[in-house]
Design a protein around this motif. Structure first.
Motif, PDB file in Angstrom:
ATOM      1  N   ALA A  16      10.015   6.820   1.080  1.00  0.00           N
ATOM      2  CA  ALA A  16       8.641   7.182   0.705  1.00  0.00           C
ATOM      3  C   ALA A  16       8.212   8.467   1.404  1.00  0.00           C
ATOM      4  CB  ALA A  16       7.701   6.031   1.075  1.00  0.00           C
ATOM      5  N   TRP A  17       8.519   8.561   2.680  1.00  0.00           N
ATOM      6  CA  TRP A  17       8.142   9.764   3.439  1.00  0.00           C
ATOM      7  C   TRP A  17       8.787  11.029   2.839  1.00  0.00           C
ATOM      8  CZ3 TRP A  17       4.606  10.770   7.009  1.00  0.00           C
ATOM      9  CH2 TRP A  17       4.691  11.993   7.666  1.00  0.00           C
ATOM     10  N   ILE A  18      10.088  10.898   2.528  1.00  0.00           N
ATOM     11  CA  ILE A  18      10.789  12.062   1.956  1.00  0.00           C
ATOM     12  C   ILE A  18      10.170  12.440   0.613  1.00  0.00           C
ATOM     13  CG2 ILE A  18      12.989  12.849   1.000  1.00  0.00           C
ATOM     14  CD1 ILE A  18      14.353  11.105   3.156  1.00  0.00           C
ATOM     15  N   TYR A  19       9.873  11.426  -0.234  1.00  0.00           N
ATOM     16  CA  TYR A  19       9.236  11.720  -1.516  1.00  0.00           C
ATOM     17  C   TYR A  19       7.908  12.450  -1.296  1.00  0.00           C
ATOM     18  CZ  TYR A  19      12.436   8.652  -4.138  1.00  0.00           C
ATOM     19  OH  TYR A  19      13.525   8.078  -4.735  1.00  0.00           O
ATOM     20  N   GLY A  20       7.175  12.021  -0.283  1.00  0.00           N
ATOM     21  CA  GLY A  20       5.901  12.686   0.013  1.00  0.00           C
ATOM     22  C   GLY A  20       6.106  14.121   0.424  1.00  0.00           C
ATOM     23  N   GLU A  21       7.080  14.382   1.273  1.00  0.00           N
ATOM     24  CA  GLU A  21       7.357  15.743   1.716  1.00  0.00           C
ATOM     25  C   GLU A  21       7.842  16.619   0.566  1.00  0.00           C
ATOM     26  OE1 GLU A  21       7.151  17.012   5.247  1.00  0.00           O
ATOM     27  OE2 GLU A  21       5.699  15.399   4.848  1.00  0.00           O
ATOM     28  N   MET A  22       8.575  16.001  -0.389  1.00  0.00           N
ATOM     29  CA  MET A  22       9.124  16.744  -1.530  1.00  0.00           C
ATOM     30  C   MET A  22       8.139  16.815  -2.698  1.00  0.00           C
ATOM     31  SD  MET A  22      12.994  15.176  -1.477  1.00  0.00           S
ATOM     32  CE  MET A  22      13.536  16.062  -2.943  1.00  0.00           C
ATOM     33  N   LYS A  23       6.916  16.241  -2.505  1.00  0.00           N
ATOM     34  CA  LYS A  23       5.911  16.182  -3.568  1.00  0.00           C
ATOM     35  C   LYS A  23       6.442  15.464  -4.804  1.00  0.00           C
ATOM     36  CE  LYS A  23       3.302  18.626  -0.882  1.00  0.00           C
ATOM     37  NZ  LYS A  23       2.251  17.960  -0.082  1.00  0.00           N
TER      38      LYS A  23
ATOM     39  N   GLN B 287       6.497   4.238  -3.871  1.00  0.00           N
ATOM     40  CA  GLN B 287       7.495   3.873  -2.862  1.00  0.00           C
ATOM     41  C   GLN B 287       6.816   3.503  -1.542  1.00  0.00           C
ATOM     42  OE1 GLN B 287      10.814   3.517  -3.343  1.00  0.00           O
ATOM     43  NE2 GLN B 287      10.926   2.755  -1.253  1.00  0.00           N
ATOM     44  N   ALA B 288       5.771   4.198  -1.165  1.00  0.00           N
ATOM     45  CA  ALA B 288       5.054   3.883   0.075  1.00  0.00           C
ATOM     46  C   ALA B 288       4.366   2.529  -0.023  1.00  0.00           C
ATOM     47  CB  ALA B 288       4.034   4.982   0.381  1.00  0.00           C
ATOM     48  N   GLU B 289       3.821   2.210  -1.208  1.00  0.00           N
ATOM     49  CA  GLU B 289       3.201   0.897  -1.407  1.00  0.00           C
ATOM     50  C   GLU B 289       4.255  -0.209  -1.258  1.00  0.00           C
ATOM     51  OE1 GLU B 289       0.133   0.159  -1.667  1.00  0.00           O
ATOM     52  OE2 GLU B 289      -0.997   1.691  -2.751  1.00  0.00           O
ATOM     53  N   ALA B 290       5.469   0.034  -1.740  1.00  0.00           N
ATOM     54  CA  ALA B 290       6.545  -0.962  -1.627  1.00  0.00           C
ATOM     55  C   ALA B 290       6.924  -1.180  -0.163  1.00  0.00           C
ATOM     56  CB  ALA B 290       7.765  -0.510  -2.428  1.00  0.00           C
ATOM     57  N   ALA B 291       7.021  -0.109   0.607  1.00  0.00           N
ATOM     58  CA  ALA B 291       7.342  -0.238   2.033  1.00  0.00           C
ATOM     59  C   ALA B 291       6.225  -0.975   2.759  1.00  0.00           C
ATOM     60  CB  ALA B 291       7.559   1.142   2.652  1.00  0.00           C
ATOM     61  N   TYR B 292       4.966  -0.635   2.430  1.00  0.00           N
ATOM     62  CA  TYR B 292       3.805  -1.298   3.050  1.00  0.00           C
ATOM     63  C   TYR B 292       3.795  -2.793   2.749  1.00  0.00           C
ATOM     64  CZ  TYR B 292      -1.135  -2.567   3.635  1.00  0.00           C
ATOM     65  OH  TYR B 292      -2.292  -3.194   3.996  1.00  0.00           O
ATOM     66  N   ALA B 293       4.172  -3.168   1.541  1.00  0.00           N
ATOM     67  CA  ALA B 293       4.209  -4.590   1.160  1.00  0.00           C
ATOM     68  C   ALA B 293       5.238  -5.358   1.990  1.00  0.00           C
ATOM     69  CB  ALA B 293       4.529  -4.724  -0.326  1.00  0.00           C
TER      70      ALA B 293
END
Length: 937
Positions: A830-837, A844-850
């Motif tokens: 998720a972090w990488i996707y965020g950095e890569m826009k 993906q971040a919601e899945a990790a948070y869950a």
């Protein structure tokens, strides 16, 4: 991307009992009675109490008599005759200290009974104070022969107790001149005869004393003891019973009756006598000890253990109880506890044969064969326990011929012992004597009602391919015991060996029909169900067992294992928790729960389970789990204390010393680590892992050449073991030779296929500035082992740190697809996707948070990405929570400051940024933080 761990400390609370209720009740009682009530309770006079005491004695109630006399003394504390009578009662109860106190007070008050000096002397002797008898009590001048003779006789007993036989002879000569027929003179002469080892004369003298005074219970007990020591148990029992007739409350006589019954293995009469004893002396230590011994004889081991704990609490140095406690703990499988008790015996009696044998048995069970052999050496070889132990020791040392020889001798000594026959059968089987093994097992099966021998007989036949013979043995057990499920289980084994699954299922069904709660049959059916991929049916097997046997905790453990296979962790935890409640003494549920929470990196919860397991079972191995939880919390002091406790509680357990050494190494205490490792190696000198650890620790204390020599010797000794190579690699790493370390790690990794070792190769090459070689190594490794999650994580992390986001994302994608519950992969992706826009970032971040909604890293990742996608208020809430959970993680604090600034709370953002900048710490985004601070200042 951030990572952090939070720690929670649990507090134990205790609640005081409401003692004020007891106080209030006492006030009400006193108020209700008033002065008039007190008068009604105390209107008897001294003579009334004296009369009541004598009446109580006439009906045989000595305790009531003592109460009445004490009541009288409340009214007349200076009454010498009351003190005298109470002292006599204390003496009769063998309460010698209380007797002396009352008799001495009676003498001070002027009581002049002829037998008072003699009674005082007897009270002193009862307290093992013979010198006081000689120093403080003399024969009064002008005393009559009837008074002086027993006093001289008692002085003779004191002199014998002090070992002065000549003085005792002189005292007895004076006594016999005065009154040769006095029973107490005869008793003292009997004691002198015993000192001279003249038992017949001693017995004759006791008979003369009893002819003169048959009402003296002490003399009857002395005669009984003499007869018992000569093996004349029936005659001894008669003497002890005469003592009880003379004084129903004579506790030593009643204890002696119990002892004779136990020696004759008459358990029911012994139980009846103990019941009488419990009424008269409920807190008597010897009575409790005999009761524990009786339970032990009846194989009621838990009850025996409870009673022995009470005995040892009152009398910790009572060696017979220590010895029995050692046997009891050994019977329960608590070998270290058994050794602790037996060591107490052997400290005082180092040559005690039975204690040595029991400790040897405990040591053998713990794998400490050499020490066990030392203890057994020199003991009579014709003794059954010794011979059996020698066989077990030989077996543990791999000497099958010697083991078989000793067990053959043991069977000759006890031809009807099914356990020995079963062990002999196993040895015969191991040495290739299949026919002899079957013969021994057939004999054992005829003697053993438990069915264990039949089970081994069937296994023996099956191991030798004799399926039909195995089936016949199982069928014979079914014919003999048609309601015993074991026979049907054994028949199912034979049918499975013949690949007749249908027949096996029918037999297992018969076993469960005989006993619906029979776990072995249910477990075998469940295994067949799982082979057919029918998880639901397998689960139903164990549920059916629990329906008929709710305490079958291992069935719950099996249900938990099934749940874990289905990734149903909630059910896994629920089943293990229920198993722990059902059988609180079973260590397995505690161990599995603690291990689960350690695996989840929840050390506080793991600690709770491990401590509960330690409290419930007393097994020192739980200190290992406690120490692991403390290390996970970075509590190295606590971990050190835990492993020290383990090593103290189980000094013969090499694992405890090895773990202690590991903690010392973590703390940089290398000399202490070396000392602990040497202790572990003294217990397990053949252990390669300990030798490898020692090689590394040698390097840590400045003896690197010696360590390398040892590591390479291990490589030569065990070329297929990675331990010698990992030891060499660790030594190179300590010595700042990363390239050499990488080569040695690579050899170990090649031998094992271990992703952990491959990761160490990667890290060593990175330290040697061999970045391309490090990445190429792991890429090649993963091309050959694509399912190695640990190696892939290592590569992904390295690529992420190097800024190769696209390739890092590919690695994390593979990890997440293989295991959607991989929190690190989910969050980092998720972090990488965020950095890569990448538009997939929020999802993906919601899945990790869950997966971990309370973890600061997942909160930070989701909050930061939401902030970037315009969801400022929710992002702020998540980042605020992350900041509270991880107050020392600068990157999270920086993200929170950005969120505060975006929502307009510039004062709070400025304060947080100022604290971050002034802390002097480095973190990703520090330059951006400085720029933001300048902007909003």
């Amino acid at each position: 991307m951030t990572s952090s761990t939070t720690h929670h400390r649990s507090r134990r609370q205790s609640r005081l009992k409401p003692a004020y209720l007891l106080v209030a009740a006492g006030v009400v009682l006193v108020t209700a009675l008033g002065a008039g009530g007190y008068y009604l309770l105390s209107r008897k006079d001294v003579e009334d109490y004296r009369h009541s005491a004598r009446a109580a004695l006439q009906r045989g109630d000595r305790q009531a008599a003592m109460i009445e006399l004490k009541n009288a003394l409340q009214l007349a504390p200076q009454d010498a005759s009351l003190r005298y009578e109470l002292g006599r009662l204390h003496l009769a109860n063998q309460d010698y200290a209380a007797a002396e106190k009352e008799l001495a007070r009676a003498r001070e008050l002027g009581h002049a009974a002829d037998d008072l000096p003699w009674l005082l002397a007897k009270a002193m002797l009862g307290q093992q104070q013979p010198k006081r008898v000689l120093d403080e009590l003399t024969v009064p001048e002008g005393a009559s022969a009837g008074v002086a003779a027993p006093l001289h006789a008692l002085r003779a007993r004191a002199q014998l107790a002090l070992g002065d036989v000549t003085a005792a002879e002189q005292s007895l000569a004076q006594a016999t001149r005065l009154d040769p027929a006095h029973p107490q003179v005869r008793v003292s002469e009997a004691l002198l005869a015993l000192r001279r080892e003249d038992r017949p004369r001693a017995l004759a003298l006791l008979d003369q004393a009893l002819a003169a005074d048959a009402r003296d219970p002490d003399t009857w007990v002395m005669k009984g003891d003499l007869l018992r020591q000569e093996g004349r148990l029936d005659e001894a029992l008669v003497a002890y019973r005469r003592a009880v007739q003379a004084d129903a409350d004579h506790i030593p006589a009643r204890l002696a009756v119990v002892l004779v019954h136990l020696q004759k293995n008459e358990l029911e009469p012994a139980q009846a006598e103990l019941a009488q004893l419990d009424k008269r002396a409920p807190d008597n230590v010897m009575a409790r000890y005999f009761s524990a011994l009786l339970d032990f004889r009846r194989r009621q081991i838990d009850s025996a253990r409870t009673k022995l704990q009470q005995v040892l609490k009152s009398a910790p140095d009572f060696l017979p109880a220590r010895l029995l406690a050692g046997a009891v703990e050994l019977g329960l499988g608590n070998r270290q506890a058994a050794i602790a008790h037996l060591d107490k015996v052997l400290e005082r009696l180092p040559e005690h044969a039975y204690a040595r044998k029991l400790k040897a048995a405990a040591l053998v069970g713990s794998g400490q064969v050499e020490e066990a052999q030392r203890l057994v050496a020199g003991l009579p070889p014709d003794d059954l326990l010794t011979t059996s132990l020698q066989g077990e020791i030989a077996l543990r040392k791999g000497d099958l011929a010697a083991a078989r020889k000793h067990l053959e001798q043991a069977v000759a000594l006890a031809p009807d012992n099914p356990q020995l026959l079963t062990q002999l059968a196993q040895l015969r089987q191991a040495s290739g004597d299949a026919a002899g093994a079957a013969q021994a097992l057939e004999r054992a099966a005829a003697l053993d009602a438990s069915g264990r021998a039949e089970a081994l007989l069937v296994q023996t036949h099956l191991a030798n391919g004799r399926i039909e013979e195995a089936r016949k043995a199982a069928q014979a057990l079914i014919a003999e015991k048609p309601k015993d499920p074991l026979g049907y289980l054994l028949r199912a084994w034979t049918e499975l060996a013949a690949k007749d699954e249908k027949g096996a299922r029918l037999s297992l069904g018969e076993a469960l029909k005989a006993d619906p709660g029979y776990l072995p049959a249910a477990a075998t059916l469940a295994r067949l169900d799982l082979q057919a991929k029918d998880v639901k049916a397998a689960r139903a097997r164990f549920e059916a067992v629990l329906k008929h046997n709710p305490q079958a905790s291992r069935a719950r453990v099996a249900l938990a294992a099934l749940a874990l296979q289905q990734r149903d962790e909630k059910t896994y935890l629920a089943e293990l928790t229920q198993a722990r409640k059902d059988t609180p003494k079973d260590p397995l549920p505690y161990e599995l729960l603690a291990a689960y929470w350690l695996d989840k990196r929840a050390p506080a919860k793991a600690m709770v389970e491990a401590r509960a397991g330690l409290d419930a079972t007393g097994r020192p191995q739980f200190h290992d789990l406690i120490g692991a939880a403390q290390l996970m919390q970075d509590d190295r002091n606590g971990a050190l204390a835990s492993y020290q406790q383990w090593a103290k509680a189980a000094p013969q357990d090499a694992r405890a010393h090895a773990r202690l050494a590991a903690v010392h190494r973590l703390r940089g205490e290398h000399q202490e680590a070396l000392k602990a490792l040497d202790q572990a190696l003294a217990l397990r000198p053949e252990a390669l892992d300990l030798q490898a650890a020692r090689a590394v620790v040698l390097a840590s204390v400045g003896r690197a050449d010696e360590g390398l020599k040892l590591a390479r010797a291990l490589q030569q000794k065990q070329p297929q073991s990675p331990l010698g190579y990992t030891a060499e690699a660790d030594i190179h790493a300590q010595s700042k030779r990363p390239a050499a370390a990488a080569e040695a790690y690579a050899k170990a990794a090649q031998l094992t296929g271990s992703g952990q070792l491959a990761s160490l190769v990667y890290r060593a090459r990175m330290q040697a500035n061999q970045t391309r070689e490090a990445n190429d190594y792991l890429r090649q490794w993963l091309s050959e082992r694509p399912n190695d999650a640990l190696a892939r994580h290592t590569l992904a992390e390295g690529l992420l740190k190097a800024g190769s986001l696209a390739e890092a994302a590919q690695q994390y994608e593979q990890l997440y697809q293989a295991n959607p519950r991989d929190l690190v992969a989910a969050n980092n992706l998720a972090w990488i996707y965020g950095e890569m826009k990448d538009p997939r970032a929020v999802k993906q971040a919601e899945a990790a948070y869950a997966l971990a909604p309370e973890h600061p890293s997942t909160l930070d990742t989701l909050g930061w990405i939401l902030l970037d996608h315009g969801q400022v208020q929710r992002g702020l809430a998540l980042l605020e929570k992350a900041a509270k959970l991880a107050p020392n993680v600068s990157e999270i604090q920086w993200h929170h400051a950005v969120a505060l600034a975006k929502t307009g709370d510039k004062a709070a953002a400025r304060a947080k940024l100022e604290a971050l900048i002034n802390s002097g710490g480095e973190f990703a985004g520090k330059q951006e933080a400085l720029r933001l601070y300048q902007t909003i200042r």
